[in-house]
Design an enzyme around this catalytic site. Sequence first.
Site, PDB file in Angstrom:
ATOM      1  N   ASP A  83       0.859  -1.190   0.000  1.00 19.90           N
ATOM      2  CA  ASP A  83       0.000   0.000   0.000  1.00 19.90           C
ATOM      3  C   ASP A  83       0.887   1.228   0.000  1.00 19.90           C
ATOM      4  OD1 ASP A  83      -2.361   1.525   0.089  1.00 19.90           O
ATOM      5  OD2 ASP A  83      -2.268   1.686   2.261  1.00 19.90           O
ATOM      6  N   CYS A  86      -4.310  -1.398  -2.109  1.00 14.95           N
ATOM      7  CA  CYS A  86      -4.411   0.043  -2.386  1.00 14.95           C
ATOM      8  C   CYS A  86      -5.304   0.198  -3.602  1.00 14.95           C
ATOM      9  CB  CYS A  86      -3.025   0.615  -2.662  1.00 14.95           C
ATOM     10  SG  CYS A  86      -3.001   2.349  -3.210  1.00 14.95           S
ATOM     11  N   CYS A 104     -11.027   3.112  -0.475  1.00  9.75           N
ATOM     12  CA  CYS A 104      -9.627   3.374  -0.131  1.00  9.75           C
ATOM     13  C   CYS A 104      -9.405   2.660   1.180  1.00  9.75           C
ATOM     14  CB  CYS A 104      -9.360   4.870   0.006  1.00  9.75           C
ATOM     15  SG  CYS A 104      -7.713   5.255   0.672  1.00  9.75           S
ATOM     16  N   HIS A 128      -7.433   3.062   3.528  1.00 10.55           N
ATOM     17  CA  HIS A 128      -7.287   3.952   4.683  1.00 10.55           C
ATOM     18  C   HIS A 128      -8.647   4.182   5.357  1.00 10.55           C
ATOM     19  CE1 HIS A 128      -3.370   5.011   2.938  1.00 10.55           C
ATOM     20  NE2 HIS A 128      -3.068   5.560   4.100  1.00 10.55           N
TER      21      HIS A 128
END
Length: 283
Positions: free
Chosen positions: A7, A70, A206, A208
């Site tokens: 990532d 990612c 995403c 994250h």
Amino acid sequence: MAIGVFDSGVGGLTVHHRLVERFPEADFVYLADQANAPYGGRPGEEIVELTKAGCMRLVEAGCDLVVLACNTAAAVALRRLQQTWLPGYRREIGRPVSVLGIIVPTIEAATGLPWEHEAERRGEKVEKLDVLGIFSTPATTNSRVYEIEIDKRRQDVAVFSEPCPDLARMIEQGASREELTAVITGHVTALSKRIGRMPDRAILGCTHYEIVADIFRAALPPGTPLIHQPDATADALARYLERHPELDAGSGGARRFLTTGKAGPQNGLVETFWGAPLEFEEA
């Protein structure tokens, strides 16, 4: 051998964490390209080159299988690398290296259909649309990969993407929950205004964002289903390993964490999500 997880930063740890739970005996090497994070606002060619470099570093670390955890790298670089770089690289190193992404499993989970399926285009009026919201980086939004691939498979799903500039960076840098709540609520509101109502389902496009999934849930109407990329990726990897028994994922349960950025402990947000402190070594 080991499974590599790549990532641009710490977001891929959401996928990595689920893979470790699903395959506890496998050996894993995680690589965060924090020196160049985030990828979401970078030009496509840069994303391709950075992703290729990350894959090569993981292969050097002993990985024959790399998972791109990612969305930006998978959306922009994966197909290019699989078609134009990987065949020659395999011959060069004499190893059957494979690179997979998280978007295919996510689309399979969103449509309930295998990747190989393509719907027959009948042009019939759809009586009821399932409105699917995608929250992602600008690069993933601009690729339109979710709109294109879901439309190939389901005519009754309408996809609306909301780019979230700076959100991955904020998470990477350990922003406060108050700051994150304000930004995420703003993106959910913006998406609902474009649609004309709230989405029926949502994808956190995403990795994250999975770290702050609870904030997204609070901003969306109660009970809105979220399609979780870590779960979808773990399911897809299990199927892949069943189809490829020749792949050796290791059996020692080894865990390595590498970074191109500053080695050492990660921010408190990551520690809270992971459940323990994490130390990254220099890549």
